[in-house]
Design an enzyme around this catalytic site. Structure first.
Site, PDB file in Angstrom:
ATOM      1  N   ASP A 215       0.861  -1.190   0.000  1.00 16.42           N
ATOM      2  CA  ASP A 215       0.000   0.000   0.000  1.00 16.42           C
ATOM      3  C   ASP A 215       0.897   1.240   0.000  1.00 16.42           C
ATOM      4  O   ASP A 215       2.045   1.160  -0.447  1.00 16.42           O
ATOM      5  CB  ASP A 215      -0.958  -0.053   1.200  1.00 16.42           C
ATOM      6  CG  ASP A 215      -2.266   0.676   0.909  1.00 16.42           C
ATOM      7  OD1 ASP A 215      -2.204   1.856   0.529  1.00 16.42           O
ATOM      8  OD2 ASP A 215      -3.343   0.076   1.060  1.00 16.42           O
ATOM      9  N   HIS A 238       2.043   1.864  -3.252  1.00 10.62           N
ATOM     10  CA  HIS A 238       1.120   2.811  -3.868  1.00 10.62           C
ATOM     11  C   HIS A 238       1.647   4.238  -3.851  1.00 10.62           C
ATOM     12  O   HIS A 238       0.899   5.181  -4.049  1.00 10.62           O
ATOM     13  CB  HIS A 238      -0.249   2.733  -3.198  1.00 10.62           C
ATOM     14  CG  HIS A 238      -0.936   1.407  -3.398  1.00 10.62           C
ATOM     15  ND1 HIS A 238      -2.204   1.140  -2.952  1.00 10.62           N
ATOM     16  CD2 HIS A 238      -0.515   0.266  -4.000  1.00 10.62           C
ATOM     17  CE1 HIS A 238      -2.539  -0.109  -3.271  1.00 10.62           C
ATOM     18  NE2 HIS A 238      -1.520  -0.660  -3.897  1.00 10.62           N
TER      19      HIS A 238
END
Ligand code: NAG
Length: 393
Positions: A215, A238
């Site tokens: 993430d 991310h």
């Protein structure tokens, strides 16, 4: 003479940190019963309580070995500075049901140091397997590995956080915390394993981290101010994100965030600002500065997404975000994009972004054709190189 003097000064500077260290008295957890391959909680709790009550700088030392630890909160306020130096590997229970929302918490401590070349291993594999955000809305509710609540004037340095079940590190209500040279690792496909999440905090400086997760490498939550992120190597993951914001009522403003000299590789996003549509309350995010960012092989190198709605969440995407974004600079951002839209500025219909500036952007598309820009509800200003070509709103 001059050389001697200089060498003398350099020696003195090199000696300084250890001189400072020397003032710490040491409590070794093995003196309190900690054993290799044993449970650390009793020994660590006792050592912490003694260190915290000592009234002089005291180091709790966890030597090289493997230890197991269930949920534990170490609380202040302490009577003097406390350092926790971890050289060993500390493992969380593998079964996610054995933890609630956090694993290891440091709370209400001033002048705290977490240091050492040791590892906090969240053993997240079983949790990730149960975490199916595509099928249920009940996802991402596993334990954060390292949580810091109301920690002030402190340092977190050198340690490794490995395979957290959910977030690796979460700072909440913290002030003046230096996070230096930490390593954070989890597989690229592990859900919600954000590297460092900061909320309602100010004066946080992250410098020199290596972060690869499933993430965000770093995410900045509501109420975070005067925070700097430098020399972070990010990927997979991310990217470095401000947000997500605007999901909950009464969130607090984000202001004064600098992301400088970072490298983002093989990631979904580079530098991102994300806010949910249909925000329950208005909020602001301003004075956001991204400079000298190297991008390698990233899907969305520069992205403002005010219709943020990750997979599996129910969004009212037609209702605009109420987070007002203003005074944003993207400067010297270069490298390669895996998708054609290398610069995407998608702002809120009801609260268009204001004062967004792009300077010296050089992002090439790795596929065939040229990189493009896309702008909605924003009229950015430009200077220097613009590759992709500046968008027309
Ligand atoms: C943009 O980057 C490419 C390499 O990806 C380089 O060849 C080119 O000189 C750069 N342009 C500018 C203006 O910096």
């Amino acid at each position: 003479m001059d050389t001697c003097l200089n060498i003398g000064v350099i020696m003195l500077l090199l000696l300084l940190p250890s001189t400072v260290n020397a003032q710490y008295s040491v409590i070794d957890v093995t003196k309190y019963g900690a054993k290799s391959n044993g449970d650390l909680s009793q020994a660590l709790t006792k050592a912490w309580n003694d260190a915290c009550a000592a009234g002089k700088p005291t180091r709790v030392f966890v030597p090289k070995a493997t230890y197991y630890l269930g949920a534990l909160t170490l609380k202040g306020p302490c009577k003097g500075p406390v350092e926790l130096q971890v050289q060993g590997t500390i493992k969380a229970p593998a079964d996610p049901r054995k933890l609630k929302d956090t694993w290891f918490v440091i709370q209400s401590v001033d002048r705290f140091i977490l240091s050492g070349s040791g590892t906090f291993d969240g053993q997240g594999n079983l949790a990730w397997k149960q975490n199916n955000c595509k099928k249920t809305s009940n996802c991402g509710l596993f334990a954060t590995s390292l949580r810091f609540n109301y920690v002030t004037n402190s340092q977190i340095r050198d340690i490794t956080s490995l395979n957290s079940k959910s977030f690796h590190m979460f700072l909440f209500g913290c002030k003046n915390v230096q996070i230096q040279q930490v390593t954070i690792t989890a597989p690229g496909n592990s859900l919600n394993t954000d590297g460092i999440h900061i909320g309602r905090s100010s004066g946080i400086n992250i410098a020199g981290a290596n972060i690869g997760t499933g993430d965000d490498c770093v995410s900045i939550g509501d109420g975070t101010q005067d925070t700097t992120i430098t020399k972070v190597n990010c990927g997979p993951g991310h990217g470095i994100s401000i947000g997500s914001l605007g999901k909950y009522p009464n969130e607090q403003p984000v202001r004064g965030i600098k992301v400088i000299g970072c490298t983002i590789s093989n990631a979904m996003n580079g530098v991102r600002i994300k806010t949910w549509p249909a925000s329950p309350s208005p909020n602001t995010a301003d004075n956001l500065y991204f400079e000298n960012i190297a991008i390698n092989n990233v899907d969305n190198p520069i992205i403002i997404d005010q219709v943020y709605c990750p997979l599996g969440t129910n969004c009212k995407a037609q209702l605009p975000s109420k987070v007002k974004i203003s005074n944003v600079i993207f400067k010297n951002i270069r490298g390669s994009s895996t998708l054609p839209v290398a610069v995407k500025l998608s702002c809120s219909k009801s609260m268009p972004c204001q004062n967004v500036h792009l300077e010296n952007i050089n992002l090439s598309y790795k596929g065939s054709g040229k990189a493009k820009s896309m702008c909605q509800n924003v009229k950015p200003s430009f200077s220097g190189t613009q590759n992709p070509p500046a968008c027309r709103a």
